[in-house]
Design a protein around this motif. Structure first.
Motif, PDB file in Angstrom:
ATOM      1  N   ALA A  46      49.094  17.025  60.776  1.00  0.00           N
ATOM      2  CA  ALA A  46      50.207  16.329  61.422  1.00  0.00           C
ATOM      3  C   ALA A  46      51.538  17.046  61.183  1.00  0.00           C
ATOM      4  N   ASP A  47      51.587  17.907  60.191  1.00  0.00           N
ATOM      5  CA  ASP A  47      52.816  18.638  59.852  1.00  0.00           C
ATOM      6  C   ASP A  47      52.832  19.965  60.621  1.00  0.00           C
ATOM      7  N   SER A  48      53.083  19.875  61.932  1.00  0.00           N
ATOM      8  CA  SER A  48      53.074  21.096  62.744  1.00  0.00           C
ATOM      9  C   SER A  48      54.491  21.453  63.170  1.00  0.00           C
ATOM     10  N   ARG A  49      54.674  22.737  63.472  1.00  0.00           N
ATOM     11  CA  ARG A  49      55.975  23.216  63.944  1.00  0.00           C
ATOM     12  C   ARG A  49      55.764  24.490  64.751  1.00  0.00           C
ATOM     13  N   VAL A  50      56.757  24.831  65.534  1.00  0.00           N
ATOM     14  CA  VAL A  50      56.728  26.053  66.327  1.00  0.00           C
ATOM     15  C   VAL A  50      57.687  27.039  65.677  1.00  0.00           C
ATOM     16  N   VAL A  51      57.155  28.233  65.394  1.00  0.00           N
ATOM     17  CA  VAL A  51      57.942  29.238  64.668  1.00  0.00           C
ATOM     18  C   VAL A  51      57.771  30.606  65.339  1.00  0.00           C
ATOM     19  N   PRO A  52      58.730  31.517  65.120  1.00  0.00           N
ATOM     20  CA  PRO A  52      58.553  32.881  65.621  1.00  0.00           C
ATOM     21  C   PRO A  52      57.347  33.537  64.943  1.00  0.00           C
ATOM     22  N   VAL A  53      56.522  34.210  65.728  1.00  0.00           N
ATOM     23  CA  VAL A  53      55.341  34.886  65.195  1.00  0.00           C
ATOM     24  C   VAL A  53      55.733  35.857  64.082  1.00  0.00           C
ATOM     25  N   LYS A  54      56.878  36.499  64.214  1.00  0.00           N
ATOM     26  CA  LYS A  54      57.291  37.497  63.220  1.00  0.00           C
ATOM     27  C   LYS A  54      57.529  36.892  61.834  1.00  0.00           C
ATOM     28  N   GLU A  55      57.661  35.568  61.739  1.00  0.00           N
ATOM     29  CA  GLU A  55      57.850  34.925  60.433  1.00  0.00           C
ATOM     30  C   GLU A  55      56.528  34.667  59.704  1.00  0.00           C
ATOM     31  N   LEU A  56      55.404  34.812  60.411  1.00  0.00           N
ATOM     32  CA  LEU A  56      54.097  34.602  59.784  1.00  0.00           C
ATOM     33  C   LEU A  56      53.667  35.854  59.039  1.00  0.00           C
ATOM     34  N   GLN A  57      52.924  35.639  57.967  1.00  0.00           N
ATOM     35  CA  GLN A  57      52.453  36.753  57.158  1.00  0.00           C
ATOM     36  C   GLN A  57      50.969  36.585  56.864  1.00  0.00           C
ATOM     37  N   GLU A  58      50.186  37.622  57.183  1.00  0.00           N
ATOM     38  CA  GLU A  58      48.756  37.611  56.870  1.00  0.00           C
ATOM     39  C   GLU A  58      48.594  37.964  55.399  1.00  0.00           C
ATOM     40  N   ILE A  59      47.784  37.192  54.693  1.00  0.00           N
ATOM     41  CA  ILE A  59      47.542  37.430  53.271  1.00  0.00           C
ATOM     42  C   ILE A  59      46.225  38.180  53.137  1.00  0.00           C
ATOM     43  N   GLN A  60      46.286  39.341  52.509  1.00  0.00           N
ATOM     44  CA  GLN A  60      45.106  40.196  52.369  1.00  0.00           C
ATOM     45  C   GLN A  60      44.428  39.960  51.039  1.00  0.00           C
TER      46      GLN A  60
END
Length: 60
Positions: A46-60
């Motif tokens: 339920a805690d959703s939001r729209v954000v710029p893709v560039k703010e996401l970070q893939e964790i390796q």
């Protein structure tokens, strides 16, 4: 994160760890025209939001 990678993660059947500001999130959808992604906190759909893709970070 690059737009193409966010789209790959969204379509993947594997669990790929993604974070937004240090918080684990799931990608629900990607808007390639606006380069935005709808995400939600991993255990709180339920805690959703729209954000710029560039703010996401893939964790390796």
């Amino acid at each position: 994160m690059k737009l193409y990678r966010a789209q790959e993660i969204l379509q993947s059947e594997a669990k790929i760890d993604v974070e937004l500001n240090g918080v684990s999130v799931w990608i629900d959808s990607v808007d390639p025209e606006k380069e935005m992604a709808k995400v939600h906190v991993e255990l709180q759909p339920a805690d959703s939001r729209v954000v710029p893709v560039k703010e996401l970070q893939e964790i390796q």
